[in-house]
Design a protein around this motif. Structure first.
Motif, mmCIF file in Angstrom:
data_model
loop_
_atom_site.group_PDB
_atom_site.id
_atom_site.type_symbol
_atom_site.label_atom_id
_atom_site.label_comp_id
_atom_site.label_asym_id
_atom_site.label_seq_id
_atom_site.Cartn_x
_atom_site.Cartn_y
_atom_site.Cartn_z
ATOM 1 N N ALA A 79 4.485 11.473 -1.392
ATOM 2 C CA ALA A 79 3.319 10.781 -0.841
ATOM 3 C C ALA A 79 2.290 11.793 -0.354
ATOM 4 O O ALA A 79 2.657 12.840 0.199
ATOM 5 C CB ALA A 79 3.767 9.889 0.315
ATOM 6 N N VAL A 94 2.116 5.830 7.289
ATOM 7 C CA VAL A 94 3.436 6.309 7.715
ATOM 8 C C VAL A 94 3.264 7.539 8.602
ATOM 9 O O VAL A 94 2.575 8.494 8.218
ATOM 10 C CB VAL A 94 4.317 6.631 6.481
ATOM 11 C CG1 VAL A 94 5.714 7.032 6.915
ATOM 12 C CG2 VAL A 94 4.365 5.440 5.528
ATOM 13 N N LYS A 135 5.486 10.397 10.806
ATOM 14 C CA LYS A 135 6.849 10.927 10.966
ATOM 15 C C LYS A 135 6.853 12.093 11.953
ATOM 16 O O LYS A 135 6.012 12.992 11.846
ATOM 17 C CB LYS A 135 7.390 11.438 9.621
ATOM 18 C CG LYS A 135 7.401 10.379 8.531
ATOM 19 C CD LYS A 135 7.967 10.908 7.219
ATOM 20 C CE LYS A 135 8.040 9.774 6.209
ATOM 21 N NZ LYS A 135 8.639 10.170 4.925
ATOM 22 N N GLU A 168 0.695 8.637 3.145
ATOM 23 C CA GLU A 168 0.384 7.329 2.561
ATOM 24 C C GLU A 168 1.668 6.545 2.370
ATOM 25 O O GLU A 168 2.745 7.120 2.153
ATOM 26 C CB GLU A 168 -0.352 7.495 1.227
ATOM 27 C CG GLU A 168 0.534 8.004 0.123
ATOM 28 C CD GLU A 168 -0.163 8.124 -1.238
ATOM 29 O OE1 GLU A 168 -1.048 7.324 -1.538
ATOM 30 O OE2 GLU A 168 0.221 9.031 -1.987
ATOM 31 N N GLU A 203 13.731 1.777 -3.150
ATOM 32 C CA GLU A 203 14.314 3.067 -2.780
ATOM 33 C C GLU A 203 15.652 3.313 -3.472
ATOM 34 O O GLU A 203 16.416 2.380 -3.706
ATOM 35 C CB GLU A 203 14.526 3.122 -1.258
ATOM 36 C CG GLU A 203 13.242 3.362 -0.510
ATOM 37 C CD GLU A 203 13.468 3.492 0.989
ATOM 38 O OE1 GLU A 203 14.098 4.482 1.407
ATOM 39 O OE2 GLU A 203 13.016 2.597 1.726
ATOM 40 N N ASN A 254 14.440 -0.123 11.371
ATOM 41 C CA ASN A 254 15.178 0.834 10.536
ATOM 42 C C ASN A 254 16.477 1.233 11.222
ATOM 43 O O ASN A 254 16.534 1.356 12.442
ATOM 44 C CB ASN A 254 14.327 2.081 10.336
ATOM 45 C CG ASN A 254 13.863 2.220 8.912
ATOM 46 O OD1 ASN A 254 14.502 1.736 7.982
ATOM 47 N ND2 ASN A 254 12.754 2.900 8.730
ATOM 48 N N MET A 275 11.472 6.990 -3.646
ATOM 49 C CA MET A 275 10.802 5.694 -3.797
ATOM 50 C C MET A 275 10.381 5.612 -5.258
ATOM 51 O O MET A 275 9.717 6.530 -5.763
ATOM 52 C CB MET A 275 9.575 5.609 -2.873
ATOM 53 C CG MET A 275 8.874 4.270 -2.890
ATOM 54 S SD MET A 275 9.836 2.963 -2.067
ATOM 55 C CE MET A 275 9.363 3.212 -0.358
#
Ligand code: AMP
Ligand code: GLY
Length: 431
Positions: A126, A149, A151, A194, A200, A232, A281
């Motif tokens: 991504a 997203v 992280k 992104e 997955e 999650n 992904m």
């Protein structure tokens, strides 16, 4: 008099970790007649039935135990020990280890490192930035379509990824991660990327620093509830092999992701040896790398090992001697499904320990892997002590039957507050 070196034929193995993954590793190794003794640190009440549990809280304790007990192999289950350099400390004393060095474990230990590394090697991933500057992070987040997203760069036990549904949430998440309040040091740097929409896969490569062999593709189920709803988790169930990954896709994952990673890590003087886990992904039949983990997945390990026919010890030795490409890795035909049974506060907190009861079930259907279980004494009942408590593992010649077997076993296990998804492997069965 016999002249053989006993070390070649008899092994004393130490498994580091305390989850269902480490139980599964122990269960597999127990079938190998070359294993003389099996130890776990810290292990759980389930692994105590497979070997000896030991409290060895520091790396130095592990090194000293291995030396004094002539341990021939150490298998490190989880990322924190690897990122903490346990492999290096053991290897420095001549002790054989399955698991990468601290430097190679940075592929999981630092998402910022990982993203820069994969970008430098043109590995599909991504679009992102990694930064410690909140303004830069927010500007990039605002330039991306929603969701965005965010992280935390460091290890956060699976909790450091936020999928922000609004730009306001993205900005607040960036502030709270970078302030150090939420994830401490692990959040000192963030990756903003992104959102990729697809399905997955978990793909594992056995790597010896130069070559690799991919294992059958798995699919995990990360969210807590059916239909991928809810927060999650570490993973609520998995199955293998996944019909959602054909040979053409697996070949792309090998050539576009694993081959350049092994070559790039070798070139920077930090060759990767052990098992490399690519979280993929798949978007319009094309694989994108979401993350690397530097160890077996949990619960993926629990579904791969029942089908693995090549002894893990042979795999460890082939990796050690850089011969992994020459070792035929055999899997039995059929499918394996694992359903996680979690305690009622998972993934948010610990739970009151409750006794576990297991109704009799046909052992040809599969087995149980124990994870978050404890025992007050060797004769007292096993307790569900929190987190992911156990996995029901079903094996069969078809995916549907393996799923049914896993649920038959899941239904035989009872404890207060038992939480499970009822749709493990459904996506593949519907496809
Ligand atoms: P990670 O630890 O990076 O794999 O992220 C944990 C989970 O967040 C993944 O398994 C995905 O479900 C989700 N995720 C992470 N990155 C992305 C992304 N760029 N697009 C969509 N979902 C993502
Ligand atoms: N099952 C995902 C993980 O082990 O991180």
């Amino acid at each position: 008099m016999q002249t053989h070196n006993p070390q070649e034929n008899f092994h004393k193995v130490l498994i580091v970790g305390n989850g269902g993954r480490e139980y599964a590793l122990g269960l597999h190794l127990r079938q190998d007649s070359r294993i003389q003794e099996l130890f776990f640190t810290p292990g759980n009440a389930g692994t105590a039935t497979l070997g000896t549990n030991l409290a060895l809280p520091h790396n130095q304790d592990i090194v000293e135990f291995c030396q004094s007990s002539s341990i021939t192999w150490v298998i490190i289950g989880g990322e924190s020990a690897l990122v903490g350099g346990l492999s290096d400390e053991l290897r420095a004393q001549g002790i054989k280890v399955f698991g990468p060095s601290r430097a190679a474990a940075e592929l999981e230990g630092s998402k910022a490192f990982m993203k820069d590394f994969v970008a430098a090697h043109n590995i599909p991933t991504a679009r992102y930035i990694q930064t410690s500057d909140p303004q830069k992070a927010k500007d990039f987040a605002l330039s991306l379509p929603l969701p965005v997203v965010i992280k935390a760069s460091g290890l956060c036990a699976g909790k450091g990824v936020i999928i922000a549904q609004t730009h306001k949430q993205a900005q607040d998440t960036i502030d709270s991660m970078l302030s150090g309040k939420e994830f401490g040091q692990a959040g000192e740097c963030v990756v903003v990327e992104e959102f990729l929409s697809g399905y997955e896969l978990s793909v594992f490569g056995l790597c010896d620093g130069e070559s690799f062999t991919l294992l059958p593709p798995c699919q995990d189920h990360k969210q807590l509830y059916n239909d991928d709803k809810g927060p999650n988790t570490g993973g609520m169930g998995a199955y293998t092999p996944s019909p959602l990954c054909d040979q053409a896709l697996l070949d792309k994952i090998a050539t576009r992701i694993f081959a350049p990673t092994l070559a790039g890590m070798k070139a920077r003087g930090t060759p990767f040896s052990g098992v490399l886990f690519a979280g993929i992904m798949v978007v319009d039949s094309e694989p994108y790398l979401l993350e690397f983990n530097v160890r077996f997945g949990d619960p993926e390990c629990e579904v791969l090992l029942p089908l693995l026919q090549t002894p893990l010890l042979d795999i460890c030795q082939a990796i050690e001697s850089k011969q992994i490409a020459r070792l035929p890795i055999r899997f039995r035909d059929g499918y394996c499904v694992g359903v996680v049974l979690a305690s009622h506060n998972y993934p948010f907190g610990s739970s009151t320990p409750y006794p576990i009861t297991i109704a009799p079930f046909d052992s040809t259907l599969g087995h149980i892997c124990y994870a978050g279980v404890s025992q007050e004494s060797a004769t007292s009942p096993m307790l569900a002590s929190g987190g992911r408590v156990a996995l029901a593992i079903g094996v069969a010649s078809t995916l549907a039957q393996a799923r049914d077997n896993a649920y038959t076993i899941a239904n035989a296990i009872s404890f207060e507050g038992k939480l499970l998804r009822t749709d493990i492997a459904n996506k593949a069965l519907k496809a």
